[in-house]
Design a protein around this motif. Structure first.
Motif, PDB file in Angstrom:
ATOM      1  N   SER A 192       0.818  -1.214   0.000  1.00 53.33           N
ATOM      2  CA  SER A 192       0.000   0.000   0.000  1.00 53.33           C
ATOM      3  C   SER A 192       0.849   1.260   0.000  1.00 53.33           C
ATOM      4  O   SER A 192       0.401   2.323  -0.448  1.00 53.33           O
ATOM      5  CB  SER A 192      -0.946   0.013   1.203  1.00 53.33           C
ATOM      6  OG  SER A 192      -1.893  -1.033   1.098  1.00 53.33           O
ATOM      7  N   GLN A 251      -8.664   0.201   0.057  1.00 47.12           N
ATOM      8  CA  GLN A 251      -9.165  -0.925   0.842  1.00 47.12           C
ATOM      9  C   GLN A 251     -10.119  -0.435   1.926  1.00 47.12           C
ATOM     10  O   GLN A 251     -11.167  -1.032   2.158  1.00 47.12           O
ATOM     11  CB  GLN A 251      -7.991  -1.664   1.467  1.00 47.12           C
ATOM     12  CG  GLN A 251      -8.405  -2.858   2.308  1.00 47.12           C
ATOM     13  CD  GLN A 251      -7.208  -3.601   2.865  1.00 47.12           C
ATOM     14  OE1 GLN A 251      -6.075  -3.182   2.681  1.00 47.12           O
ATOM     15  NE2 GLN A 251      -7.451  -4.711   3.529  1.00 47.12           N
ATOM     16  N   ASP A 252      -9.764   0.659   2.584  1.00 46.15           N
ATOM     17  CA  ASP A 252     -10.598   1.217   3.649  1.00 46.15           C
ATOM     18  C   ASP A 252     -11.336   2.425   3.094  1.00 46.15           C
ATOM     19  O   ASP A 252     -10.760   3.508   2.957  1.00 46.15           O
ATOM     20  CB  ASP A 252      -9.719   1.620   4.841  1.00 46.15           C
ATOM     21  CG  ASP A 252     -10.550   2.139   6.010  1.00 46.15           C
ATOM     22  OD1 ASP A 252     -11.763   1.869   6.033  1.00 46.15           O
ATOM     23  OD2 ASP A 252      -9.978   2.828   6.885  1.00 46.15           O
ATOM     24  N   GLN A 281     -17.616  -0.119  -0.560  1.00 45.15           N
ATOM     25  CA  GLN A 281     -16.556  -0.363  -1.531  1.00 45.15           C
ATOM     26  C   GLN A 281     -17.074  -0.189  -2.960  1.00 45.15           C
ATOM     27  O   GLN A 281     -16.381   0.336  -3.826  1.00 45.15           O
ATOM     28  CB  GLN A 281     -15.982  -1.768  -1.348  1.00 45.15           C
ATOM     29  CG  GLN A 281     -14.537  -1.875  -1.822  1.00 45.15           C
ATOM     30  CD  GLN A 281     -13.789  -2.964  -1.084  1.00 45.15           C
ATOM     31  OE1 GLN A 281     -14.354  -4.007  -0.766  1.00 45.15           O
ATOM     32  NE2 GLN A 281     -12.515  -2.748  -0.812  1.00 45.15           N
ATOM     33  N   ASP A 321      -6.518  -0.976  -4.618  1.00 48.92           N
ATOM     34  CA  ASP A 321      -5.876  -1.449  -3.395  1.00 48.92           C
ATOM     35  C   ASP A 321      -6.874  -2.324  -2.647  1.00 48.92           C
ATOM     36  O   ASP A 321      -7.705  -1.838  -1.888  1.00 48.92           O
ATOM     37  CB  ASP A 321      -5.448  -0.247  -2.534  1.00 48.92           C
ATOM     38  CG  ASP A 321      -4.637  -0.664  -1.323  1.00 48.92           C
ATOM     39  OD1 ASP A 321      -4.420  -1.879  -1.148  1.00 48.92           O
ATOM     40  OD2 ASP A 321      -4.228   0.219  -0.537  1.00 48.92           O
ATOM     41  N   GLU A 322      -6.775  -3.646  -2.893  1.00 47.50           N
ATOM     42  CA  GLU A 322      -7.737  -4.599  -2.314  1.00 47.50           C
ATOM     43  C   GLU A 322      -9.158  -4.124  -2.626  1.00 47.50           C
ATOM     44  O   GLU A 322     -10.027  -4.073  -1.744  1.00 47.50           O
ATOM     45  CB  GLU A 322      -7.541  -4.701  -0.794  1.00 47.50           C
ATOM     46  CG  GLU A 322      -6.152  -5.119  -0.369  1.00 47.50           C
ATOM     47  CD  GLU A 322      -5.890  -6.613  -0.519  1.00 47.50           C
ATOM     48  OE1 GLU A 322      -6.785  -7.312  -1.027  1.00 47.50           O
ATOM     49  OE2 GLU A 322      -4.818  -7.057  -0.145  1.00 47.50           O
ATOM     50  N   SER A 348     -12.060  -6.476  -1.551  1.00 50.16           N
ATOM     51  CA  SER A 348     -11.834  -7.268  -0.336  1.00 50.16           C
ATOM     52  C   SER A 348     -13.080  -7.396   0.530  1.00 50.16           C
ATOM     53  O   SER A 348     -13.215  -8.347   1.294  1.00 50.16           O
ATOM     54  CB  SER A 348     -10.695  -6.665   0.485  1.00 50.16           C
ATOM     55  OG  SER A 348     -11.020  -5.332   0.882  1.00 50.16           O
ATOM     56  N   HIS A 357      -4.522  -9.162  -2.091  1.00 50.32           N
ATOM     57  CA  HIS A 357      -4.210 -10.238  -1.149  1.00 50.32           C
ATOM     58  C   HIS A 357      -4.639 -11.569  -1.747  1.00 50.32           C
ATOM     59  O   HIS A 357      -3.898 -12.548  -1.706  1.00 50.32           O
ATOM     60  CB  HIS A 357      -4.927  -9.997   0.178  1.00 50.32           C
ATOM     61  CG  HIS A 357      -4.816 -11.155   1.128  1.00 50.32           C
ATOM     62  ND1 HIS A 357      -3.629 -11.490   1.749  1.00 50.32           N
ATOM     63  CD2 HIS A 357      -5.736 -12.069   1.561  1.00 50.32           C
ATOM     64  CE1 HIS A 357      -3.820 -12.555   2.516  1.00 50.32           C
ATOM     65  NE2 HIS A 357      -5.088 -12.921   2.418  1.00 50.32           N
TER      66      HIS A 357
END
Length: 616
Positions: free
Chosen positions: A415, A456-457, A518, A536-537, A540, A568
């Motif tokens: 990241s 991701q977040d 997301q 970035d993911e 996920s 991942h």
């Protein structure tokens, strides 16, 4: 007396200054920084000062006219002309002066309001823009509650400082000079000396005691900000508090801060009462001395009854601003502190800044991204001292229109690549280029405009779904917003809600599930439609069915775009043109999916593990 009191402490920084912090600038330095913002409205400032002086001349003229009116009443019995003409004319003049005082004061406020509000707006906007220009490091270390409180107080401090300094202190000084001049010229100099001595003693006492008790108020302010920060932090993490059943713990922490604040405020109030008592004693002594002198003058025949009335009226007019001088002085000092806090935020050094003469990024039709021997640590000092380095000589290329994936265990630096590409931090060694241009040599805005990311977040604004999707390209039409939502497979969900695209997502998007947030993030990145993409993911938080569907959409979107995929789950990157395997800040393997499997190295082990356990 209650009107001498002060409001609850609401100014000062969120935290006490750390050791080694440079000394605070002087009050004059803070005022000097404020003046240019006001001087943008110089004609309004000048007009306001003229009206202020006019109001004070009219105010001083009232007791003089009152003295004439009282003396004019000493007429011979049976003289109806004097009783009718002289007093009526003086009464009209008296009323006109009273009206002039109010009129000039209101005109002053009306003319100066634009200057005050304009200065406050300019400084607040400049602070806001500067905070957005600061590095990610600053925002990761900040306390949001305390920082927003500093800005709020600073804006209020501008208005209070201008009002109290210009229209209270300066106006009072003008009135004092006029009154002293009248007393010294019309009567003997003792009247002026008594007034001046009482004023000087009052000011000296006020300044000395206020400076002494400032530490108590500053302490109270610090505890106030600390309590506020704890409350905001706890409420922002409401779910975490509930998960661990720590409501009682949070309440105790907050109560400890409130108890410290209570004790500090009591100490501040005690010293305030001491200050008020001393001020009243000085004023009372001064008034008694003046009235005794005036009464003796009337008895001796040196002064008329009108003179006594005038002296008494002057003392009342001076007493009113003097009565509040302690409060005004404290508010000015506090406003200066508040304003200095905001100026301190504005002075925070920009860790990542555009180079002088930096030009926008060009050549984005086919942008190739390169990392060339990049060395990076979040603490710049550790690179030279041999401490923990996040990236250790990373080199790779993302050819224009191709997709490169980066995989590896947590903490390997994946990241960090995205953060460096967005130039949230500057690297210590090496180069990062886009379309052959080093990103440190071009403007940050153009770099970030060229890149879209699905993090991701995902954190959303507390606004509507439509607003959050349109954030990718403000000004997009409703049709474009809905098209992006369809591509992100979230349109049907949005349409099924009662308010549709007008649905509020809540604080940080907490009303939506992780997968829904997301997909909103994916939609706004698709709407931005940049030439470079970072995932970035990106999937996920999605279930397997939606992940496969959106993965196909993302692959379609990434066609002919330069794409960096951080993942991942290896199943999401099997079609990448090149896969990089990272560990401990180094690239340990690279190649296509088939090539890496054939090498039977780390990637092959990860693939085998995830095939047997998809959650790994």
């Amino acid at each position: 007396m209650r009107h001498h009191g002060e409001t609850a402490p609401t100014a000062a920084g969120a935290m006490a200054p750390a050791a080694g912090t440079p000394p605070a600038p002087s009050d004059w330095a803070t005022l000097h920084r404020l003046l240019p913002y006001l001087w943008q409205y110089k004609w309004r400032v000048i007009a306001a000062i003229v009206f202020m002086v006019g109001a004070k001349f009219a105010n001083v003229g009232v007791p003089i006219l009152l003295k004439t009116l009282v003396d004019a009443m000493s007429i011979q019995p049976g003289d109806p002309a004097a009783l009718l003409v002289v007093p009526v004319g003086l009464l009209l003049a008296y009323g006109a002066l009273r009206l002039s005082t109010s009129l000039f004061t209101e005109l002053r406020e009306l003319v100066f309001a634009k200057a005050t509000q304009g200065a406050a707006r300019s400084i607040a906007l400049q602070t806001f823009e500067h905070l957005h220009a600061l590095s990610l490091r600053f925002h990761l270390e900040r306390q949001t509650g305390g920082m927003t409180r500093d800005i709020e107080r600073g804006v209020r401090g501008i208005e209070s400082l201008i009002s109290f300094t210009l229209f209270n202190v300066v106006a009072t000084l003008v009135e004092v000079v006029l009154v002293l001049s009248v007393l010294a010229i019309k009567f003997d100099a003792w009247f002026a000396w008594i007034t001046l001595a009482a004023l000087a003693l009052y000011i000296l006492f006020t300044v000395l005691v206020t400076e002494w008790r400032t530490k108590f108020r500053r302490e109270a302010n610090e505890f106030d900000s600390a309590a506020h920060s704890k409350a905001v932090d706890s409420l922002l993490n409401y779910e975490t508090v509930k998960y661990f059943n720590n409501e009682g713990f949070e309440a105790r922490r907050y109560d400890e801060s409130l108890e410290r604040l209570r004790r500090a405020r009591l100490k501040s109030q005690t010293t305030l009462s001491m200050l008020n008592t001393g001020q009243q004693l000085i004023i009372a002594v001064g008034l008694v001395a003046m009235l005794w002198r005036a009464t003796q003058g009337v008895v001796d025949g040196r002064m008329t009854l009108g003179d006594l009335v005038m002296v008494n009226a002057f003392m009342i007019q001076l007493y009113i601003p003097l009565n509040f001088l302690g409060v005004i002085y404290r508010e000015i000092k506090q406003s200066l502190t508040d304003l200095d806090k905001m100026f301190t935020l504005m002075d925070k050094e920009r860790e990542v800044a555009d180079a002088p003469g930096a030009q926008p990024l060009a050549g984005l039709d086919q942008p190739t991204v390169r990392f060339e021997d990049v060395v990076f640590a979040y603490d710049p000092g550790v690179v030279s001292t041999g401490g923990r380095t996040i990236l250790q000589g990373i080199s790779f290329e993302i050819p224009a229109g191709k997709t490169v994936a980066v995989v590896g265990p947590s903490g390997s630096g994946k990241s960090t690549l995205a953060r460096l590409l967005f130039r949230f931090y500057d690297i210590q060694q090496g180069r990062i280029t886009i379309a052959g241009q080093e990103i440190r040599s071009v403007t940050q805005a153009s770099v970030r405009q060229a890149i879209g990311i699905v993090p991701q977040d995902t954190v959303l604004f507390n606004d509507t779904v439509a607003y959050n999707i349109a954030y990718g390209r403000p000004g997009a039409t409703q049709e474009e917003i809905e098209a992006a939502a369809r591509a992100a497979r979230i349109h049907d969900f949005i349409a099924s809600t009662p308010k549709g695209y007008a649905t509020m997502v809540g604080e940080r998007g907490l009303k939506l599930s992780g997968g829904e947030k997301q997909r909103v993030a994916i939609a706004r990145t698709l709407l931005k439609n940049p030439p470079i993409l970072i995932f970035d993911e990106a999937t996920s938080a999605l279930d397997s069915a939606n992940e496969r569907a959106i993965q196909a959409e993302l692959q379609g979107v990434a066609q002919n775009k330069t794409t960096l995929v951080i993942a991942h789950r290896l199943s999401t990157v099997v079609d990448a043109h090149e896969i990089l395997v990272m560990d401990a800040g180094r690239i340990i393997e690279r190649g296509t999916h088939a090539q890496l499997l054939a090498q039977r190295g780390r990637y092959a082990d990860m693939w085998t593990l995830q095939q047997s356990d998809p959650s790994a």
